[in-house]
Design a protein around this motif. Structure first.
Motif, short mmCIF file in Angstrom:
data_model
loop_
_atom_site.label_atom_id
_atom_site.label_comp_id
_atom_site.label_asym_id
_atom_site.label_seq_id
_atom_site.Cartn_x
_atom_site.Cartn_y
_atom_site.Cartn_z
N SER A 108 0.84 -1.20 0.00
CA SER A 108 0.00 0.00 0.00
C SER A 108 0.88 1.25 0.00
O SER A 108 2.00 1.24 0.50
N LYS A 109 0.36 2.34 -0.57
CA LYS A 109 1.11 3.59 -0.61
C LYS A 109 1.36 4.12 0.79
O LYS A 109 2.41 4.70 1.07
N TRP A 110 0.39 3.93 1.68
CA TRP A 110 0.56 4.42 3.05
C TRP A 110 1.68 3.65 3.75
O TRP A 110 2.46 4.22 4.50
N GLU A 111 1.77 2.35 3.52
CA GLU A 111 2.82 1.56 4.13
C GLU A 111 4.19 2.00 3.61
O GLU A 111 5.16 2.12 4.37
N THR A 112 4.26 2.28 2.30
CA THR A 112 5.51 2.73 1.69
C THR A 112 5.93 4.09 2.26
O THR A 112 7.11 4.33 2.54
N GLN A 113 4.98 4.99 2.46
CA GLN A 113 5.29 6.29 3.05
C GLN A 113 5.73 6.13 4.50
O GLN A 113 6.67 6.79 4.95
N ALA A 114 5.06 5.25 5.22
CA ALA A 114 5.37 5.05 6.64
C ALA A 114 6.78 4.51 6.84
O ALA A 114 7.49 4.91 7.76
N VAL A 115 7.21 3.60 5.97
CA VAL A 115 8.53 3.00 6.15
C VAL A 115 9.63 4.02 5.90
O VAL A 115 10.73 3.91 6.45
N ARG A 116 9.33 5.04 5.09
CA ARG A 116 10.31 6.11 4.88
C ARG A 116 10.36 7.08 6.06
O ARG A 116 11.39 7.68 6.33
N SER A 117 9.24 7.25 6.74
CA SER A 117 9.12 8.29 7.76
C SER A 117 9.38 7.81 9.18
O SER A 117 10.09 8.46 9.95
N TYR A 118 8.78 6.67 9.54
CA TYR A 118 8.83 6.22 10.93
C TYR A 118 10.16 5.54 11.28
O TYR A 118 10.83 4.97 10.41
N THR A 119 10.50 5.57 12.57
CA THR A 119 11.56 4.70 13.07
C THR A 119 11.11 3.25 12.89
O THR A 119 9.92 2.98 12.70
N HIS A 120 12.05 2.33 12.96
CA HIS A 120 11.69 0.93 12.75
C HIS A 120 10.61 0.47 13.72
O HIS A 120 9.64 -0.20 13.33
N ALA A 121 10.78 0.80 15.00
CA ALA A 121 9.83 0.34 16.02
C ALA A 121 8.42 0.84 15.73
O ALA A 121 7.45 0.08 15.80
N MET A 122 8.30 2.13 15.39
CA MET A 122 6.96 2.68 15.12
C MET A 122 6.41 2.18 13.80
O MET A 122 5.20 2.00 13.65
N PHE A 123 7.28 1.91 12.82
CA PHE A 123 6.79 1.38 11.56
C PHE A 123 6.14 0.02 11.77
O PHE A 123 5.09 -0.27 11.19
N TYR A 124 6.74 -0.83 12.60
CA TYR A 124 6.16 -2.15 12.82
C TYR A 124 4.79 -2.04 13.51
O TYR A 124 3.89 -2.84 13.26
N GLU A 125 4.64 -1.04 14.39
CA GLU A 125 3.32 -0.81 14.99
C GLU A 125 2.31 -0.38 13.93
O GLU A 125 1.17 -0.85 13.90
N ILE A 163 -0.47 9.79 3.50
CA ILE A 163 -0.91 10.07 4.87
C ILE A 163 -0.75 11.56 5.11
O ILE A 163 0.34 12.11 4.89
N PRO A 164 -1.81 12.27 5.51
CA PRO A 164 -1.64 13.70 5.82
C PRO A 164 -0.49 13.91 6.79
O PRO A 164 -0.36 13.18 7.78
N ASP A 165 0.35 14.89 6.52
CA ASP A 165 1.58 15.08 7.27
C ASP A 165 1.34 15.23 8.77
O ASP A 165 2.15 14.78 9.58
N LYS A 166 0.22 15.82 9.16
CA LYS A 166 -0.04 16.04 10.58
C LYS A 166 -0.30 14.76 11.34
O LYS A 166 -0.29 14.74 12.58
N TYR A 167 -0.52 13.65 10.62
CA TYR A 167 -0.77 12.37 11.28
C TYR A 167 0.48 11.50 11.39
O TYR A 167 0.38 10.34 11.80
N ILE A 168 1.64 12.04 11.00
CA ILE A 168 2.91 11.37 11.29
C ILE A 168 3.66 12.29 12.25
O ILE A 168 4.30 13.26 11.85
N LEU A 169 3.55 12.02 13.53
CA LEU A 169 4.09 12.91 14.55
C LEU A 169 5.62 12.95 14.50
O LEU A 169 6.28 11.94 14.24
N GLN A 170 6.16 14.13 14.78
CA GLN A 170 7.61 14.31 14.74
C GLN A 170 8.32 13.38 15.71
O GLN A 170 9.41 12.89 15.43
N ARG A 171 7.70 13.10 16.85
CA ARG A 171 8.37 12.28 17.87
C ARG A 171 8.61 10.85 17.41
O ARG A 171 9.44 10.13 17.96
#
Length: 338
Positions: free
Chosen positions: A138-155, A234-242
């Protein structure tokens, strides 16, 4: 909750489903406060514990410890009453003991903080130089793997899995101006639970009544199921900086706004190189599920650009092609002998 057995007696805990039912009420963060109170009182009535002084005292203080009362607190789902002290105690006990002198404590404290910094560096290197495997395309999964740390991506990936395998639509209201969906997971449906997802494409705004994003800072499976096909990204505001890989790459301030530490910005070229490796690794991971012709095309594109950089008009040898593919696969140069 660890004191329950002592306060109500071991017999009721051993011979009935009291503990199971009470835990189901206390730790269910999908309940609203009113629902929690109703279910708690029913458990007390069913097991004739209405007059238990200790339980009544805990119920009177419910707003200070029951997850249902923290549903609207930003990141409230991450809070634990003793988290700050207990995690620090557990960490420093590995380096210190109660018989040490003050001088020894200072030395061991330095060792402990150095250990923390070392682990942090390892995590940063891991996040910068490797990419988890995407499973669902999915496009959202592809975007998430670029943005999130490994731990948060698996969640996040687990929420994607739930959205694909267990979510179903149980209600729908046409946009006016917000589209409302009622969504339920398979297990939730058995309990009669359903969650409302509000989706506004014009404002890139989504909300779910399960409030996972508000409580834990990550999108729930209900929102992913409804909106991943409606929003390209994924709207940018829903990928938190932390939770991002670059979360620590910013200046640090105290509560009064005073600068404590200035982040030493990485050069533009270094950032660009990290992006290049990220794209190569991600593409190679996706090629595992593609046709052989796609693999050959990708290898050809990289080979042509490498030839251009080398200023070499001669085609690459078979050995050079192998080195290039290994370099793309493992994220570092591979020097092989024939």
């Amino acid at each position: 909750m660890k004191k329950i057995t002592d306060k109500v007696g071991s017999k009721i805990c051993r011979d009935t489903d009291f503990l199971t039912r009470l835990n189901g009420v206390v730790w269910d963060d999908d309940l609203e406060p009113g629902e929690f109170e109703e279910k708690w009182l029913k458990v007390m009535n069913d097991f004739s514990l209405e007059d238990n002084t200790w339980l009544n005292g805990k119920f009177a203080d419910r707003h200070t410890w029951i997850p249902a009362y923290f549903r609207n607190v930003p990141m409230g789902g991450l809070l634990r009453t003793t988290q700050r002290s207990e995690s620090a105690n557990s960490f420093f006990k590995r380096f210190e003991n109660k018989y040490g002198t003050l001088t020894e404590f200072l030395v061991r404290y330095e060792s402990a903080t150095d250990h923390q910094k070392h682990l942090l560096k390892l995590r940063e290197e891991e996040n910068a130089n490797s990419i988890p495997e995407t499973l669902y395309g999915s496009k959202w999964e592809t975007q998430a793997v670029r943005s999130y740390t490994h731990a948060m991506f698996y969640e996040f990936q687990n929420q994607v899995k739930l959205s694909i395998n267990t979510c179903s639509l149980v209600g729908y209201t046409p946009p006016n101006p917000v589209t409302n969906f009622e969504v339920s997971l398979v297990e939730d449906a058995k309990k009669g639970l359903k969650f409302a997802v509000e989706c506004s494409r014009s404002m890139n705004d989504v909300r779910c009544t399960c409030k996972m994003f508000e409580r834990r800072g990550i999108l729930c499976s209900h929102i992913i199921w409804v909106c991943s096909g409606k929003f390209k990204d994924i709207p940018d505001k829903y990928i938190l900086q932390r939770w991002r890989k670059n979360a620590l790459k910013s200046d640090v301030y105290d509560w009064n706004g005073n600068l404590l530490e200035k982040y030493n910005n990485t050069s533009t070229k270094q950032i660009g190189m990290s992006v290049v490796w990220s794209e190569i690794q991600l593409t190679v991971g996706m090629l595992k599920r593609k046709e052989e012709s796609d693999v050959r095309e990708f290898a050809k594109l990289i080979k042509e650009f490498r030839t251009k950089l080398e200023g070499n008009t001669q085609p690459l040898t078979k050995q050079q092609q192998i080195e290039l593919l290994l370099s793309a696969r493992f994220g570092r140069n591979q020097h092989l002998t024939a």
